[in-house]
Design a protein around this motif. Structure first.
Motif, PDB file in Angstrom:
ATOM      1  N   GLY A  13      -9.402   7.251 -11.654  1.00  0.00           N
ATOM      2  CA  GLY A  13      -8.040   7.149 -11.144  1.00  0.00           C
ATOM      3  C   GLY A  13      -7.942   6.623  -9.730  1.00  0.00           C
ATOM      4  N   ALA A  14      -9.064   6.568  -8.997  1.00  0.00           N
ATOM      5  CA  ALA A  14      -9.044   6.005  -7.643  1.00  0.00           C
ATOM      6  C   ALA A  14      -8.885   4.487  -7.725  1.00  0.00           C
ATOM      7  N   VAL A  15      -8.101   3.922  -6.822  1.00  0.00           N
ATOM      8  CA  VAL A  15      -7.836   2.482  -6.816  1.00  0.00           C
ATOM      9  C   VAL A  15      -8.411   1.882  -5.538  1.00  0.00           C
ATOM     10  N   LEU A  61       0.818  -1.207   0.000  1.00  0.00           N
ATOM     11  CA  LEU A  61       0.000   0.000   0.000  1.00  0.00           C
ATOM     12  C   LEU A  61       0.856   1.263   0.000  1.00  0.00           C
ATOM     13  N   ASP A  62       1.899   1.288   0.799  1.00  0.00           N
ATOM     14  CA  ASP A  62       2.747   2.476   0.850  1.00  0.00           C
ATOM     15  C   ASP A  62       3.420   2.745  -0.496  1.00  0.00           C
ATOM     16  N   ASP A  63       3.800   1.679  -1.170  1.00  0.00           N
ATOM     17  CA  ASP A  63       4.413   1.801  -2.494  1.00  0.00           C
ATOM     18  C   ASP A  63       3.434   2.450  -3.468  1.00  0.00           C
ATOM     19  N   LEU A  64       2.188   2.006  -3.440  1.00  0.00           N
ATOM     20  CA  LEU A  64       1.160   2.561  -4.318  1.00  0.00           C
ATOM     21  C   LEU A  64       0.912   4.034  -4.002  1.00  0.00           C
ATOM     22  N   ARG A  65       0.789   4.348  -2.722  1.00  0.00           N
ATOM     23  CA  ARG A  65       0.491   5.728  -2.335  1.00  0.00           C
ATOM     24  C   ARG A  65       1.609   6.682  -2.745  1.00  0.00           C
ATOM     25  N   LEU A  66       2.847   6.289  -2.502  1.00  0.00           N
ATOM     26  CA  LEU A  66       3.964   7.161  -2.835  1.00  0.00           C
ATOM     27  C   LEU A  66       4.093   7.340  -4.345  1.00  0.00           C
ATOM     28  N   PHE A  67       3.913   6.252  -5.078  1.00  0.00           N
ATOM     29  CA  PHE A  67       4.001   6.334  -6.535  1.00  0.00           C
ATOM     30  C   PHE A  67       2.974   7.315  -7.088  1.00  0.00           C
ATOM     31  N   LEU A  68       1.720   7.205  -6.639  1.00  0.00           N
ATOM     32  CA  LEU A  68       0.680   8.096  -7.141  1.00  0.00           C
ATOM     33  C   LEU A  68       0.902   9.537  -6.692  1.00  0.00           C
ATOM     34  N   ALA A  69       1.411   9.703  -5.474  1.00  0.00           N
ATOM     35  CA  ALA A  69       1.683  11.053  -4.983  1.00  0.00           C
ATOM     36  C   ALA A  69       2.744  11.753  -5.826  1.00  0.00           C
ATOM     37  N   ARG A  70       3.716  10.963  -6.310  1.00  0.00           N
ATOM     38  CA  ARG A  70       4.816  11.540  -7.087  1.00  0.00           C
ATOM     39  C   ARG A  70       4.521  11.572  -8.594  1.00  0.00           C
ATOM     40  N   ASP A  86     -18.070  -0.737   3.309  1.00  0.00           N
ATOM     41  CA  ASP A  86     -17.223   0.386   2.916  1.00  0.00           C
ATOM     42  C   ASP A  86     -16.033  -0.137   2.129  1.00  0.00           C
ATOM     43  N   CYS A  87     -15.284   0.764   1.545  1.00  0.00           N
ATOM     44  CA  CYS A  87     -14.078   0.379   0.818  1.00  0.00           C
ATOM     45  C   CYS A  87     -12.981   1.401   1.090  1.00  0.00           C
ATOM     46  N   THR A  88     -11.756   0.927   1.074  1.00  0.00           N
ATOM     47  CA  THR A  88     -10.596   1.795   1.210  1.00  0.00           C
ATOM     48  C   THR A  88     -10.024   2.035  -0.176  1.00  0.00           C
ATOM     49  N   VAL A  89      -9.841   3.289  -0.525  1.00  0.00           N
ATOM     50  CA  VAL A  89      -9.342   3.637  -1.847  1.00  0.00           C
ATOM     51  C   VAL A  89      -8.121   4.533  -1.725  1.00  0.00           C
ATOM     52  N   VAL A  90      -7.248   4.437  -2.706  1.00  0.00           N
ATOM     53  CA  VAL A  90      -6.151   5.379  -2.843  1.00  0.00           C
ATOM     54  C   VAL A  90      -6.513   6.294  -4.004  1.00  0.00           C
ATOM     55  N   MET A  91      -6.587   7.580  -3.715  1.00  0.00           N
ATOM     56  CA  MET A  91      -7.001   8.545  -4.711  1.00  0.00           C
ATOM     57  C   MET A  91      -5.845   8.842  -5.675  1.00  0.00           C
ATOM     58  N   ARG A  92      -6.161   9.538  -6.734  1.00  0.00           N
ATOM     59  CA  ARG A  92      -5.167   9.822  -7.772  1.00  0.00           C
ATOM     60  C   ARG A  92      -3.948  10.575  -7.227  1.00  0.00           C
ATOM     61  N   ASN A  93      -4.146  11.357  -6.158  1.00  0.00           N
ATOM     62  CA  ASN A  93      -3.024  12.118  -5.583  1.00  0.00           C
ATOM     63  C   ASN A  93      -2.252  11.353  -4.520  1.00  0.00           C
ATOM     64  N   GLY A  94      -2.619  10.075  -4.288  1.00  0.00           N
ATOM     65  CA  GLY A  94      -1.924   9.249  -3.308  1.00  0.00           C
ATOM     66  C   GLY A  94      -2.568   9.219  -1.942  1.00  0.00           C
ATOM     67  N   ASP A  95      -3.581  10.047  -1.712  1.00  0.00           N
ATOM     68  CA  ASP A  95      -4.284  10.027  -0.427  1.00  0.00           C
ATOM     69  C   ASP A  95      -5.106   8.751  -0.290  1.00  0.00           C
ATOM     70  N   SER A  96      -5.155   8.213   0.916  1.00  0.00           N
ATOM     71  CA  SER A  96      -5.959   7.030   1.206  1.00  0.00           C
ATOM     72  C   SER A  96      -7.157   7.436   2.041  1.00  0.00           C
ATOM     73  N   MET A  97      -8.326   6.877   1.742  1.00  0.00           N
ATOM     74  CA  MET A  97      -9.517   7.187   2.520  1.00  0.00           C
ATOM     75  C   MET A  97     -10.495   6.029   2.481  1.00  0.00           C
ATOM     76  N   VAL A  98     -11.345   5.983   3.495  1.00  0.00           N
ATOM     77  CA  VAL A  98     -12.390   4.971   3.580  1.00  0.00           C
ATOM     78  C   VAL A  98     -13.715   5.599   3.144  1.00  0.00           C
ATOM     79  N   LEU A  99     -14.363   4.973   2.169  1.00  0.00           N
ATOM     80  CA  LEU A  99     -15.630   5.474   1.663  1.00  0.00           C
ATOM     81  C   LEU A  99     -16.755   4.517   2.035  1.00  0.00           C
ATOM     82  N   PRO A 100     -17.825   4.989   2.692  1.00  0.00           N
ATOM     83  CA  PRO A 100     -18.976   4.121   2.932  1.00  0.00           C
ATOM     84  C   PRO A 100     -19.668   3.804   1.617  1.00  0.00           C
TER      85      PRO A 100
END
Length: 302
Positions: free
Chosen positions: A183-185, A45-54, A153-167
Motif C-alpha cells: 500500500g505504500a506509494v 502530493l498533498d492530494d494523495l496524502r489526504l486521500f489516503l489519510a481519509r 533513498d526514496c520518499t513514500v506515502v504510507m497507507r495511512n497518508g504519512d510521508s517519509m523518506v526511506l534510505p
C-alpha cells in the motif's frame, strides 16, 4: 467489494481524477484484465496524502506505473489503484552526481537526465520498461545493474497518508524484490551515479536500446520478462529446452523471439496468459527439476 466500504471512498476530498469501475486493460502492456474498483490519479502530493489519510483502512491500495510487468486478472482489482501522472513525472539534477525523479517518471527519462548532466551509471534504466515507483519497489534491473546499486533513498506515502523518506537499506533489496510495505506509494527517489562523458553515456544507452530491439518482442502486447533467472541459469534457456518456444494457450503465446516473454496475440484473456505461464512452469519443472518463479506481478481477482 462490500458496498459499505465502497461508499467510504473519500470522493469529496479528491482533487485529482477518481473513477469508479475503471477499465485497466488499456493501461497495461498485455492489454487484458478487468477494471479497478476505483482508479485515483492524484493532482499532487498533498492530494494523495489526504486521500489516503481519509480512505477506509479496510480498502486495499495498489500503485500502478506503466503496467509493463503486470498481469491484471480478469476479475479486476479490489479497492483503489493509484496511478501517478504528470505531477509526479519530473526529474532534476542535484549535487554530487545525484538525480531526483518523481515516482511516475519513466526509466528512459531518468537515464536521459543523467546523461545530459554527465552522470554515468544509470544507463541501465534505459532498458527498464517502467516508472521509477515501480522499479524502486521491485528492484528493477537490466544489463548487469539494478536499482539497489544506485538508489540513495526514496520518499513514500504510507497507507495511512504519512510521508517519509526511506534510505535504500530500509528496503532490504533482493533479486526483483523489496520489503516496501504493502500500500505504500513511491512518490520520488534519488539515484547516485559517477562522473562520465555524455557522449559515452549516450552511446551505452543506444547500445541497450538496440539490444532490446533485437532480442525482445517490444512491438507486441507483452509484459516483459516473465520469470526470474534461477541461480546459475537463464529462464529463457530453461523455457526453450522444455520445448515451450511458440507454445500457445487461447490468445496467449510464448514468444518465438525471446522465450522468457509471453505475448497477447490479439484477444487473450489474463487467464490465458497466466495459465500459459503456469503450463510453462510445469514443463520446465518436469524437464529440469527447476521451479521457475514469476517475475511478472499477478494481481486482482481471478
Amino acid at each position: 467489494m462490500d458496498e459499505a466500504i465502497v461508499a467510504r471512498v473519500p470522493e469529496d476530498v479528491a482533487r485529482g481524477s477518481l473513477t469508479k469501475c475503471a477499465p485497466l486493460a488499456k493501461l497495461v502492456w498485455f492489454k487484458s484484465g478487468g477494471p479497478a474498483d476505483w482508479l485515483f490519479e492524484p493532482e499532487d502530493l498533498d492530494d494523495l496524502r489526504l486521500f489516503l489519510a481519509r480512505l477506509n483502512p479496510a480498502v486495499p491500495v495498489m500503485a500502478l506505473g506503466l503496467g509493463s510487468n503486470l498481469i491484471v486478472r480478469d476479475g479486476g482489482i479490489p479497492g483503489v489503484v493509484i496511478r501517478l501522472g504528470k505531477p509526479f513525472s519530473g526529474c532534476e539534477v542535484e549535487d554530487d552526481c545525484t538525480i531526483k525523479a518523481g515516482g511516475g517518471t519513466p526509466g528512459i527519462l531518468a537515464a536521459s537526465t543523467a546523461r545530459d548532466a554527465g552522470i554515468a551509471g544509470l544507463e541501465f534504466m534505459r532498458g527498464i520498461p517502467g516508472t521509477v515507483g515501480g522499479f524502486v519497489r521491485m528492484n528493477g534491473g537490466a544489463y548487469g545493474r539494478e536499482v539497489s546499486d544506485v538508489l540513495v533513498d526514496c520518499t513514500v506515502v504510507m497507507r495511512n497518508g504519512d510521508s517519509m523518506v526511506l534510505p535504500a537499506s530500509a528496503l532490504r533489496y533482493s533479486y526483483r524484490h523489496s520489503e516496501l510495505p504493502p500500500g505504500a506509494v513511491v512518490v520520488s527517489a534519488r539515484f547516485k551515479g559517477e562522473p562520465g562523458d555524455p557522449e559515452a553515456i549516450g552511446a551505452e544507452m543506444d547500445r541497450i536500446a538496440d539490444a532490446r530491439e533485437q532480442s525482445q518482442p517490444l512491438r507486441t502486447k507483452t509484459g516483459g520478462s516473465t520469470f526470474k533467472n534461477p541461480d546459475g541459469a537463464s529462464a529463457w534457456k530453461l523455457v526453450d529446452e522444455a520445448g515451450c518456444r511458440g507454445l500457445e494457450l487461447g490468445g496467449a503465446q510464448v514468444s518465438e523471439k525471446h522465450t522468457n516473454f509471453m505475448i497477447n496475440t490479439g484477444d487473450a484473456t489474463s487467464a490465458d496468459i497466466e495459465g500459459l505461464g503456469e503450463e510453462v512452469r510445469r514443463r520446465v519443472r518436469d524437464q529440469s527439476g527447476i521451479d521457475l518463479e514469476w517475475e511478472i506481478q499477478r494481481v486482482g481477482r481471478p
